[in-house]
Design a protein around this motif. Structure first.
Motif, PDB file in Angstrom:
ATOM      1  N   TRP A 183       0.839  -1.198   0.000  1.00 15.33           N
ATOM      2  CA  TRP A 183       0.000   0.000   0.000  1.00 15.33           C
ATOM      3  C   TRP A 183       0.873   1.247   0.000  1.00 15.33           C
ATOM      4  N   ILE A 184       0.253   2.358  -0.426  1.00 10.57           N
ATOM      5  CA  ILE A 184       0.978   3.619  -0.500  1.00 10.57           C
ATOM      6  C   ILE A 184      -0.010   4.773  -0.375  1.00 10.57           C
ATOM      7  N   MET A 185       0.431   5.844   0.241  1.00 15.03           N
ATOM      8  CA  MET A 185      -0.389   7.039   0.425  1.00 15.03           C
ATOM      9  C   MET A 185      -0.079   8.035  -0.687  1.00 15.03           C
ATOM     10  N   THR A 186      -1.133   8.672  -1.244  1.00 16.44           N
ATOM     11  CA  THR A 186      -0.937   9.619  -2.330  1.00 16.44           C
ATOM     12  C   THR A 186      -1.842  10.840  -2.164  1.00 16.44           C
ATOM     13  N   SER A 187      -1.494  11.891  -2.882  1.00 14.78           N
ATOM     14  CA  SER A 187      -2.343  13.077  -3.018  1.00 14.78           C
ATOM     15  C   SER A 187      -2.060  13.707  -4.369  1.00 14.78           C
ATOM     16  N   SER A 188      -3.076  13.816  -5.199  1.00 11.07           N
ATOM     17  CA  SER A 188      -2.906  14.446  -6.503  1.00 11.07           C
ATOM     18  C   SER A 188      -2.691  15.949  -6.369  1.00 11.07           C
ATOM     19  N   MET A 189      -3.149  16.515  -5.268  1.00 10.68           N
ATOM     20  CA  MET A 189      -3.016  17.951  -5.048  1.00 10.68           C
ATOM     21  C   MET A 189      -1.594  18.340  -4.662  1.00 10.68           C
ATOM     22  N   THR A 190      -0.984  17.594  -3.761  1.00 11.06           N
ATOM     23  CA  THR A 190       0.346  17.951  -3.249  1.00 11.06           C
ATOM     24  C   THR A 190       1.480  17.187  -3.919  1.00 11.06           C
ATOM     25  N   GLY A 191       1.134  16.102  -4.639  1.00 13.34           N
ATOM     26  CA  GLY A 191       2.170  15.268  -5.246  1.00 13.34           C
ATOM     27  C   GLY A 191       2.692  14.195  -4.321  1.00 13.34           C
ATOM     28  N   LEU A 192       2.111  14.097  -3.142  1.00 11.91           N
ATOM     29  CA  LEU A 192       2.524  13.064  -2.191  1.00 11.91           C
ATOM     30  C   LEU A 192       2.441  11.676  -2.827  1.00 11.91           C
ATOM     31  N   GLY A 193       3.507  10.908  -2.731  1.00 11.77           N
ATOM     32  CA  GLY A 193       3.508   9.517  -3.175  1.00 11.77           C
ATOM     33  C   GLY A 193       3.724   9.307  -4.659  1.00 11.77           C
ATOM     34  N   ARG A 194       3.782  10.388  -5.448  1.00 15.78           N
ATOM     35  CA  ARG A 194       3.908  10.216  -6.897  1.00 15.78           C
ATOM     36  C   ARG A 194       5.192   9.469  -7.270  1.00 15.78           C
ATOM     37  N   ASP A 195       6.342   9.999  -6.846  1.00 13.07           N
ATOM     38  CA  ASP A 195       7.622   9.389  -7.208  1.00 13.07           C
ATOM     39  C   ASP A 195       7.757   7.993  -6.619  1.00 13.07           C
ATOM     40  N   GLU A 196       7.255   7.820  -5.411  1.00 16.18           N
ATOM     41  CA  GLU A 196       7.343   6.517  -4.758  1.00 16.18           C
ATOM     42  C   GLU A 196       6.505   5.471  -5.487  1.00 16.18           C
ATOM     43  N   LEU A 197       5.296   5.858  -5.918  1.00 18.19           N
ATOM     44  CA  LEU A 197       4.441   4.926  -6.643  1.00 18.19           C
ATOM     45  C   LEU A 197       5.080   4.534  -7.974  1.00 18.19           C
ATOM     46  N   LEU A 198       5.686   5.502  -8.672  1.00 19.68           N
ATOM     47  CA  LEU A 198       6.343   5.194  -9.939  1.00 19.68           C
ATOM     48  C   LEU A 198       7.534   4.260  -9.736  1.00 19.68           C
ATOM     49  N   LEU A 199       8.264   4.414  -8.639  1.00 19.52           N
ATOM     50  CA  LEU A 199       9.359   3.489  -8.339  1.00 19.52           C
ATOM     51  C   LEU A 199       8.829   2.079  -8.090  1.00 19.52           C
ATOM     52  N   HIS A 200       7.728   2.001  -7.363  1.00 20.51           N
ATOM     53  CA  HIS A 200       7.095   0.705  -7.109  1.00 20.51           C
ATOM     54  C   HIS A 200       6.692   0.048  -8.425  1.00 20.51           C
ATOM     55  N   LEU A 201       6.077   0.815  -9.321  1.00 18.13           N
ATOM     56  CA  LEU A 201       5.668   0.266 -10.612  1.00 18.13           C
ATOM     57  C   LEU A 201       6.879  -0.168 -11.433  1.00 18.13           C
ATOM     58  N   SER A 202       7.979   0.565 -11.311  1.00 19.40           N
ATOM     59  CA  SER A 202       9.167   0.214 -12.095  1.00 19.40           C
ATOM     60  C   SER A 202       9.729  -1.133 -11.682  1.00 19.40           C
ATOM     61  N   GLN A 203       9.746  -1.422 -10.375  1.00 17.72           N
ATOM     62  CA  GLN A 203      10.319  -2.709  -9.971  1.00 17.72           C
ATOM     63  C   GLN A 203       9.377  -3.864 -10.291  1.00 17.72           C
ATOM     64  N   LEU A 204       8.079  -3.647 -10.235  1.00 15.69           N
ATOM     65  CA  LEU A 204       7.142  -4.688 -10.661  1.00 15.69           C
ATOM     66  C   LEU A 204       7.288  -4.950 -12.162  1.00 15.69           C
ATOM     67  N   ARG A 205       7.385  -3.873 -12.913  1.00 16.85           N
ATOM     68  CA  ARG A 205       7.475  -3.972 -14.369  1.00 16.85           C
ATOM     69  C   ARG A 205       8.777  -4.640 -14.812  1.00 16.85           C
ATOM     70  N   ASN A 206       9.889  -4.231 -14.213  1.00 17.60           N
ATOM     71  CA  ASN A 206      11.181  -4.796 -14.591  1.00 17.60           C
ATOM     72  C   ASN A 206      11.279  -6.271 -14.239  1.00 17.60           C
ATOM     73  N   TYR A 207      10.708  -6.647 -13.099  1.00 24.80           N
ATOM     74  CA  TYR A 207      10.693  -8.066 -12.748  1.00 24.80           C
ATOM     75  C   TYR A 207       9.835  -8.855 -13.741  1.00 24.80           C
ATOM     76  N   TRP A 208       8.683  -8.312 -14.076  1.00 28.45           N
ATOM     77  CA  TRP A 208       7.776  -8.958 -15.042  1.00 28.45           C
ATOM     78  C   TRP A 208       8.488  -9.138 -16.377  1.00 28.45           C
ATOM     79  N   ASN A 209       9.205  -8.116 -16.828  1.00 22.65           N
ATOM     80  CA  ASN A 209       9.895  -8.172 -18.116  1.00 22.65           C
ATOM     81  C   ASN A 209      11.027  -9.192 -18.140  1.00 22.65           C
ATOM     82  N   ASN A 210      11.595  -9.477 -16.980  1.00 20.84           N
ATOM     83  CA  ASN A 210      12.755 -10.376 -16.912  1.00 20.84           C
ATOM     84  C   ASN A 210      12.370 -11.815 -16.616  1.00 20.84           C
ATOM     85  N   GLU A 211      11.093 -12.060 -16.438  1.00 23.61           N
ATOM     86  CA  GLU A 211      10.644 -13.426 -16.157  1.00 23.61           C
ATOM     87  C   GLU A 211      10.275 -14.152 -17.448  1.00 23.61           C
TER      88      GLU A 211
END
Length: 320
Positions: free
Chosen positions: A292-320
């Motif tokens: 889980w992760i906390m976000t706010s579209s107004m303040t940008g809270l969690g934006r960079d962190e969520l994208l990092l999370h997606l990157s590691q899921l995506r890279n693992y998926w691509n390498n399997e």
């Protein structure tokens, strides 16, 4: 031995303290730049364990790291706690988890598969009436799902930093199709119809079971569902039902709490209290909580962190 036990006990006390404490003031801070050595990274909670053909290592426990033929040894209370509450990605053993590897405002551990998380370009590809009409290439995709008016379109726009990539509206039930957005020409963000929009006209209401669930059950390129939950209101049964359905069907999921900047007056609970209440209810059906992760579209809270999370899921998926 006494000193080692004392160190483990002190660490466990620290983990539990941070696990049960979410500071509201941190929700209003600007997002920080993230790196594995960033000292601002702090501990949060919860992990999920789904076994699917594509993600049999994605949600992992300590047994995944045991040497073949070895007998499992005693597991410390600290290790048990880490395995239960954190999302530990492939390439990281529970014994390797340290405080500075955990993304702020989340329970997500940053692992070796995390890579370039920048969004350089985004392109609307198509809208589909049926799951079988969706793009047929092999690019990985992340589906965004949530109760109508949860802020799904606003979050998509915040992630890609464009104002009108996803259609935003004050009228619930605006998104009626499966919308694919191609990011960096390599992966998709999928905007799915919201559920629970009581104010939508009768003709616009869909059989969510037949429409969206068919997409989840048959989409082989789906890496994970991002289930958006409004943190500014108390837990909603429809969100809990959706999370439990995804769990029963072994569909990887990340809980994305939206509107974490909104603090209502009076006796209304703060976002961190609503998040804690939601997770306590989730605990009734999950041995290990979803990431889980906390976000706010107004303040940008969690934006960079969520994208990092997606990157590691995506890279693992691509390498399997």
């Amino acid at each position: 031995m006494h000193n080692e036990s004392l160190i483990q006990e002190n660490m466990l006390v620290t983990l539990r303290s941070r696990f049960f404490t979410l500071q509201v003031t941190s929700l209003l801070q600007a997002p920080q730049s993230i790196s594995p050595k960033n000292p601002l990274l702090s501990l949060s909670h919860k992990l999920q364990m789904f076994e699917t053909p594509k993600f049999n290592l994605h949600y992992c426990n300590h047994a995944s790291f045991a040497t073949k033929g070895s007998k499992p040894g005693p597991v410390s209370e600290t290790k048990k706690f880490i395995e239960k509450v954190l999302f530990v990605p492939p390439g990281v053993g529970p014994e390797e988890v340290t405080d500075d590897l955990i993304l702020p405002g989340s329970n997500i551990v940053l692992g070796p598969y995390a890579g370039d998380a920048k969004i350089k370009e985004v392109e609307f590809v198509k809208s589909s009436n049926r799951p079988k009409d969706c793009p047929k290439d092999d690019r990985p995709e992340f589906a965004m799902l949530g109760r109508s008016n949860v802020g799904k379109s606003s979050l998509i726009n915040a992630l890609v930093r464009k104002k009108e990539v996803a259609l935003t509206s004050k009228k619930p039930g605006k998104t009626q199709l499966i919308n694919h957005f191609l990011v960096n020409r390599s992966w998709y963000i999928v905007d799915l119809p919201g559920y629970g929009f009581a104010n939508a006209p009768e003709a616009a209401r869909m059989d969510w079971s037949a429409f969206t669930k068919g997409y989840f059950l048959n989409r082989e390129t789906l890496v994970s569902v991002l289930l958006l939950v409004d943190a500014s209101v108390p837990p909603q049964k429809i969100d809990l039902d959706c999370a439990n359905w995804l769990g029963r069907n072994n569909i990887p999921m990340t809980l994305v709490f939206t509107k974490c900047d909104k603090i209502k007056g009076g006796k209304a609970k703060r976002p961190d209290e609503n998040i804690r209440d939601f997770q306590q209810l989730i605990r009734e059906n999950y041995k290990r909580h979803p990431p889980w992760i906390m976000t706010s579209s107004m303040t940008g809270l969690g934006r960079d962190e969520l994208l990092l999370h997606l990157s590691q899921l995506r890279n693992y998926w691509n390498n399997e």
